[in-house]
Design an enzyme around this catalytic site. Structure first.
Site: not given
Ligand code: G3I
Length: 446
Positions: A155, A196, A232, A260, A262
């Site tokens: 990004e 990406n 997305h 990615e 969806d």
């Molecule tokens: O690890 C913490 C955990 O300790 C805590 O208890 C929990 C409470 O909400 O949060 C956890 O972190 C989360 C993390 O995913 C791991 O599960 C974050 O809040 C959450 O914001 C994070 O979201 C991820 C997101 O990227 C963040 O930008 C998504 O899972 C993940 O699928 C998403 O993936 C991104 C790609 O990397 C890049 N392109 C866009 C895509 C979708 O946003």
């Protein structure tokens, strides 16, 4: 590339000898087998902590490439400078190896999920460059020979295609991208290195910016192998220009991949929306299959119970191939059906009528009718023509329409694939024109 040619030859042989009944049986094969037969991979992002039971079984059985959804990001592996924690990433890589799956490493340099010591540090250009290249070198070295693709930079662009003012962009300018790729190449010369981004799936300002960036990097000899298109997408909004967009990047001499995928919808999911989602997934698969250098497609989570969408877009969801109970949704059949070998319908079985139903300064609407002139039902159809005066298809309905140069290809959607003998179906599109708007002179229909 050779792998793709061999698979294509095998597929051609299969298509020549396959009856409709065996084609249907082939569609029941796991997605990873269907994809391999077409010379592409079909991957999924996973949550490492969930890799047990039915979730693990589905991930292992259906996909031949795995992307850790979060476990390889900077905040996960180096939350404290110089202290690396590989536990989450190791677990996902071990799972992939146990199931003969490729790994897409995601991601080395990104402004998000970046530890605050990096994001809020006080940096000179030299110190930040060193911190970044150390991170890249350490992570890529750790998985040398075990990660097939790295999303080296994620990004990097704003919506208008300019360089994002992340801590990296603001402190180092565009040069950080070249340095990250060079460090990754030095650490694992065999891994394919990708840039990406999201909202680059259609031809537009942001993908134009990415196109120019990749061209500049290649001109500087930066070791970049591929461009990832996150995809997305929103229900009903698969860009008409997706195939042409993938192709123009491939024509630069790099691989492309959908990284990615969806397709989200406003909840609740209805049968009608799920059917539309099936056609949308199929359209994305077709776009990749149509471009020889498209290495594969990765879905961003395979089950609605493990998707980022509901958390980030309240009221939306149902974006993946499986429902929350791990039952395949219509979208699964859309992917399987597109990957399955099919018997092409005999030539000369349909005719086409093209009518401009309205026209205004610079724009027009056309209706295209496909009539089955044969004696058996059409089970799927594709119409091709050339727009003779530079007209461009902007938005289509009742068919998946793509355009490359003057060549336009229109393919049925799931709900109008079947046309009985003597029957007809119609689709339409809005287009743009300048100068004149003559109708196409010839069509092929199969
Ligand atoms: O690890 C913490 C955990 O300790 C805590 O208890 C929990 C409470 O909400 O949060 C956890 O972190 C989360 C993390 O995913 C791991 O599960 C974050 O809040 C959450 O914001 C994070 O979201 C991820 C997101 O990227 C963040 O930008 C998504 O899972 C993940 O699928 C998403 O993936 C991104 C790609 O990397 C890049 N392109 C866009 C895509 C979708 O946003």
């Amino acid at each position: 590339m050779l792998r793709r040619l061999i698979a294509a030859a095998a597929l051609l042989a299969a298509a020549l000898t396959t009856t409709p009944a065996t084609a249907a049986a082939a569609a029941d094969a796991p997605l990873r087998d269907l994809a391999a037969a077409r010379g592409v991979y079909l991957g999924t992002a996973v949550t490492g902590g969930k890799l047990t039971g039915g979730y693990a079984d589905t991930a292992a059985t259906q996909f031949d490439s795995i992307t850790p959804g979060n476990e390889m990001k900077w905040d996960a592996v180096e939350s404290v400078r110089g202290q690396f924690d590989w536990a989450g990433a190791d677990r996902v890589v071990a799972f992939a190896e146990a199931h003969a799956q490729k790994v897409r490493g995601h991601t080395l340099v990104w402004h998000s999920q970046l530890p605050s010591w990096v994001n809020n540090g006080t940096w000179t250009a030299d110190t930040l460059r060193t911190v970044m290249t150390d991170h890249v070198t350490t992570e890529v070295s750790r998985y040398k020979g075990r990660v097939d693709h790295w999303d080296v930079v994620n990004e990097p662009l704003n919506e208008d295609g300019t360089l994002r003012r992340s801590v990296f962009g603001a402190t180092l300018g565009e040069s950080y991208i070249a340095d990250a790729f060079r460090a990754a190449r030095a650490a694992d010369p065999a891994a394919k290195l990708y840039v990406n981004d999201y909202s680059t799936d259609a031809i537009g300002a942001k993908s134009d910016g990415m196109y120019d960036l990749v061209k500049r990097l290649l001109a500087q000899g930066v070791p970049i192998d591929g461009v990832g298109f996150q995809a997305h997408l929103i229900l009903g909004q698969v860009p008409a220009s997706m195939e042409a967009n993938l192709r123009r990047f491939a024509d630069l001499g790099v691989d492309v991949a959908v990284t990615e995928l969806d397709i989200r919808m406003t909840l609740p999911a209805t049968a009608e929306k799920l059917d539309r989602q099936k056609s949308d997934y199929a359209a994305v698969m077709r776009a990749c299959l149509a471009v020889t250098r498209c290495a594969g497609v990765t879905v961003w989570g395979f089950t609605d119970s493990d998707s980022w969408i509901p958390d980030f877009f309240p009221g939306e969801g149902a974006a993946t191939l499986y429902d929350e109970g791990l039952n395949p949704k219509p979208a699964y059949a859309g992917v399987a059906g597109t990957l399955a070998p099919t018997t092409p319908p005999p030539a000369g079985v349909c005719s086409v009528t093209y009518t401009v139903t309205s026209q205004w300064a610079g724009g027009f609407t056309a209706q295209v009718t496909v009539r089955n002139t044969g004696t058996t039902a059409l089970n799927g159809w594709t119409v091709r023509w050339a727009q003779p005066a530079g007209q461009r298809v902007a938005q289509a309905w009742n068919a998946a329409v793509t355009q490359t140069g003057e060549e336009v290809t229109a393919t049925h959607l799931s709900y109008n694939a079947t046309v009985p003998p003597g029957g007809s179906t119609a689709f339409g599109f809005n287009g743009t024109w300048t100068g004149s708007n003559p109708p196409p002179t010839a069509f092929t229909c199969a």
